[in-house]
Design an enzyme around this catalytic site. Structure first.
Site, short mmCIF file in Angstrom:
data_model
loop_
_atom_site.label_atom_id
_atom_site.label_comp_id
_atom_site.label_asym_id
_atom_site.label_seq_id
_atom_site.Cartn_x
_atom_site.Cartn_y
_atom_site.Cartn_z
N SER A 134 1.26 -1.50 -0.33
CA SER A 134 0.26 0.01 -0.23
C SER A 134 0.81 0.93 0.06
CB SER A 134 -0.88 -0.70 1.34
OG SER A 134 -1.54 1.10 1.26
N LYS A 177 -0.84 -0.67 -4.40
CA LYS A 177 -2.29 0.36 -4.34
C LYS A 177 -2.18 1.34 -3.56
CE LYS A 177 -4.82 0.37 0.10
NZ LYS A 177 -5.62 -0.63 1.37
N LYS A 195 -2.83 4.96 -2.44
CA LYS A 195 -3.48 6.06 -1.84
C LYS A 195 -3.62 7.52 -2.54
CE LYS A 195 -3.96 4.03 2.57
NZ LYS A 195 -5.41 3.13 2.71
N ASP A 247 -7.04 3.71 -3.01
CA ASP A 247 -8.02 3.28 -1.83
C ASP A 247 -8.18 4.61 -1.86
OD1 ASP A 247 -8.49 3.05 0.49
OD2 ASP A 247 -7.48 2.26 1.84
N GLU A 258 -11.11 1.09 -3.85
CA GLU A 258 -11.73 1.24 -2.21
C GLU A 258 -12.21 2.36 -1.81
OE1 GLU A 258 -8.20 -0.83 -0.42
OE2 GLU A 258 -8.88 -0.97 2.04
N ASP A 308 -14.40 -0.62 2.87
CA ASP A 308 -13.40 -0.91 3.66
C ASP A 308 -14.44 -0.95 5.18
OD1 ASP A 308 -10.88 -0.85 5.93
OD2 ASP A 308 -9.94 -0.23 5.14
N LYS A 353 -9.96 -6.05 7.61
CA LYS A 353 -9.72 -6.30 8.43
C LYS A 353 -10.21 -6.22 9.90
CE LYS A 353 -7.46 -1.99 6.59
NZ LYS A 353 -7.66 -0.51 6.56
N GLY A 388 -4.13 -4.21 5.90
CA GLY A 388 -3.40 -3.82 7.17
C GLY A 388 -3.69 -2.57 7.74
O1 OSB Z 1 -7.40 2.48 4.41
O2 OSB Z 1 -5.69 0.33 3.96
C1 OSB Z 1 -5.98 1.22 5.09
C2 OSB Z 1 -3.05 2.40 7.32
C3 OSB Z 1 -4.08 3.22 8.27
C4 OSB Z 1 -5.26 3.50 7.74
C5 OSB Z 1 -5.72 3.25 6.89
C6 OSB Z 1 -5.00 1.98 6.16
C7 OSB Z 1 -3.68 1.30 5.53
C8 OSB Z 1 -2.87 0.78 4.79
C9 OSB Z 1 -2.09 0.52 5.97
O3 OSB Z 1 -3.33 0.95 3.94
C10 OSB Z 1 -1.84 -1.10 4.73
C11 OSB Z 1 -0.79 -1.91 5.04
O4 OSB Z 1 -0.40 -2.30 6.69
O5 OSB Z 1 0.12 -2.29 4.91
MG MG Z 2 -8.19 0.49 2.83
#
Ligand code: OSB
Ligand code: MG
Length: 380
Positions: free
Chosen positions: A136, A162, A164, A189, A216, A241, A265, A293
Site C-alpha cells: 500500500s 495499492k 492512496k 483506496d 476502495e 473497507d 481487516k 492492514g
Molecule cells: O485503508 O488500508 C487502509 C493504514 C492506515 C489506515 C488505513 C489504511 C492503511 C493501509 C495500511 O493502507 C496498509 C498496510 O498495513 O500495509
Molecule cells: Mg482501506
C-alpha cells in the site's frame, strides 16, 4: 481454561518511510500489545492496531487503552472458556471499540491454537501454505516520488500495488503509474475522502478506464447508497473497507450491491471470529475478499497472515514483509516476502517468537493485572 494474567504494552516504532493517506501523514506507529496468560502459564499475543488519532475510525490509542483496562480486562480475567468465541461473548455488551476487542480476540485465538498444538491458520480453517501479498503506497510529494516507490516495490518482488488517492491526487497519479507499469495489478483506496457529487463521479469514471482491480472506499463510512449508486455506474469493482465493521454491514453491502469486493481487516471487524464469519458469508455470496492492514507490528501482521490463508482470500493481502515498514520488528524472525508471497507458519499459534523482553523494556506504558490489587474503576 482460565485467564490468570493480562498485560498490555503501549508500544511505538518509527516507520522507515512516512505514510500519508487522504486524512493525514504519520511517521511512526503506536499500538497496544495484549498478552494473556492462562492458569498453566500458556501465553497468547494480540495487537490493538488502532491508529493514534481518530481519522481512520473513531478509536484512538487512548480510547483503546481506556476500554481495555476498564471494560475488557475485567471480563477476561478469571473467565472460564474453551473456544475464543466464548471469551468474546463476555465482552459482547461493550458496544463498538472493535480495535480494542480485536487485540484481545487475537490473543485468545493465539492461546487457543497453542494449547491445541496447531498453527493459528489451521485453527481458523486456513487452507494455504503461503499467501499473495501486495503493498500500500501513501500519497507522495509528487508523481516522480510515487513512481520511484512503485518501482522499488516491484523490484522487491511485489506484484500488486495499492495507491492512496484523495481529491487532487487521483487521475494524474494513476495515469502516470499505469503508463510506466502497464501490467502491474493496481488498485486505489480513497479512505472515504470523496463527496458524493458529480465531480467525484467524473473522477471515478476516468479511473474506470485504467483496468484497476478495485476502487476502495470512495465515500464516507455510512454511505452505502452512494457506493451502490457508483457501482451501478462503473465497471471497476467497488471495495468496502471502513463501511464494514460488523457482519450486519456486510449483509447491507451484499443486499444493496454496494461493493463487489470486501477488505477484511481483523481489527475493524472486532477480531478473528467476526472476520472469519465475514469471510464465510462473503464466500457464500460469491464475493471475494482480501486482508487489509493497519501497519501492524509482527503480532498483528502474523494474525493477518493466518486469516489470509482462508480460501476466499482471492486478492493479495496487505501483509507485506516487516521490512517495508520497520527496521526491527518485535517478532523473530520478522515476516518476509519472497516474490510477493509470504509463507504461513505451521508451528503452533502465531508461529513467531514474540520479543517480550524488548516489548516490556521499551513500552511507553504497561498495564499488568498482577500488580493491581483491584482494578481501579473497573466496571462489569
Ligand atoms: O485503508 O488500508 C487502509 C493504514 C492506515 C489506515 C488505513 C489504511 C492503511 C493501509 C495500511 O493502507 C496498509 C498496510 O498495513 O500495509
Ligand atoms: Mg482501506
Amino acid at each position: 481454561m482460565r485467564i490468570e494474567r493480562v498485560r498490555l504494552f503501549d508500544f511505538r516504532l518509527p516507520l522507515l518511510h512516512s505514510f500519508e493517506t487522504s486524512s493525514h501523514r504519520k511517521s511512526g506507529i503506536e499500538h497496544v500489545l495484549v498478552e494473556l496468560t492462562d492458569a498453566d502459564g500458556a501465553i497468547g499475543w494480540g495487537e490493538i492496531a488502532s491508529p493514534s488519532d481518530p481519522f481512520y475510525c473513531a478509536e484512538t490509542t487512548e480510547t483503546a487503552w481506556y476500554i481495555a483496562t476498564r471494560y475488557l480486562v475485567p471480563r477476561v480475567l478469571g473467565a472460564g472458556w474453551e473456544l475464543p468465541e466464548t471469551l468474546e461473548a463476555g465482552w459482547a455488551k461493550v458496544r463498538g471499540h472493535e480495535f480494542a476487542k480485536a487485540g484481545f480476540s487475537g490473543a485468545a485465538w493465539d492461546l487457543h491454537a497453542r494449547r491445541q498444538g496447531v498453527s493459528l491458520a489451521a485453527a481458523l480453517g486456513g487452507t494455504r501454505s503461503d499467501v499473495a501479498t501486495g503493498v500500500s503506497l501513501g500519497i507522495e510529494a509528487n508523481i516522480d516520488a510515487l513512481l520511484e516507490q512503485v518501482s522499488a516495490q516491484l523490484q522487491a518482488g511485489y506484484g500488486r500495488v495499492k495507491l492512496k488517492i484523495a481529491p487532487g491526487w487521483d487521475v494524474a497519479a494513476v495515469a502516470a503509474v499505469r503508463a510506466a507499469f502497464p501490467t502491474v495489478e493496481l488498485h486505489v483506496d480513497a479512505n472515504g475522502a470523496y463527496p458524493n457529487d458529480t465531480d467525484s463521479l467524473a473522477v471515478f469514471r476516468a479511473l474506470d478506464g485504467f483496468g484497476l482491480t478495485m476502487i476502495e472506499q470512495p465515500f464516507e463510512q455510512r454511505d452505502f447508497l452512494a457506493h451502490a449508486e457508483l457501482q451501478q455506474r462503473i465497471e471497476t469493482p467497488v471495495c468496502l473497507d471502513e463501511s464494514i465493521v460488523s457482519v450486519a454491514d456486510l449483509e447491507t453491502m451484499l443486499r444493496l450491491d454496494a461493493g463487489r469486493v470486501l477488505n477484511i481487516k481483523v481489527s475493524r471487524m472486532g477480531g478473528l471470529s467476526q472476520a472469519r464469519r465475514a469471510h464465510d458469508i462473503a464466500a457464500n455470496a460469491g464475493v471475494p475478499v482480501w486482508c487489509g492492514g493497519m501497519h501492524e507490528f509482527g503480532v498483528g501482521r502474523a494474525i493477518n497472515l493466518a486469516i489470509s490463508s482462508l480460501p476466499n482470500f482471492l486478492f493479495p493481502s496487505d501483509v507485506s514483509g516487516s521490512d517495508k515498514y520497520y527496521e526491527h520488528d518485535i517478532i523473530d524472525p520478522p515476516i518476509r516476502a519472497r516474490g510477493g508471497r509470504v509463507t504461513v507458519p505451521s508451528t503452533p499459534g502465531l508461529g513467531f517468537v514474540v520479543d517480550t523482553d524488548r516489548i516490556a523494556h521499551e513500552a511507553i506504558r504497561v498495564f499488568d493485572s498482577a500488580s493491581v490489587a483491584e482494578l481501579a474503576g473497573a466496571e462489569r
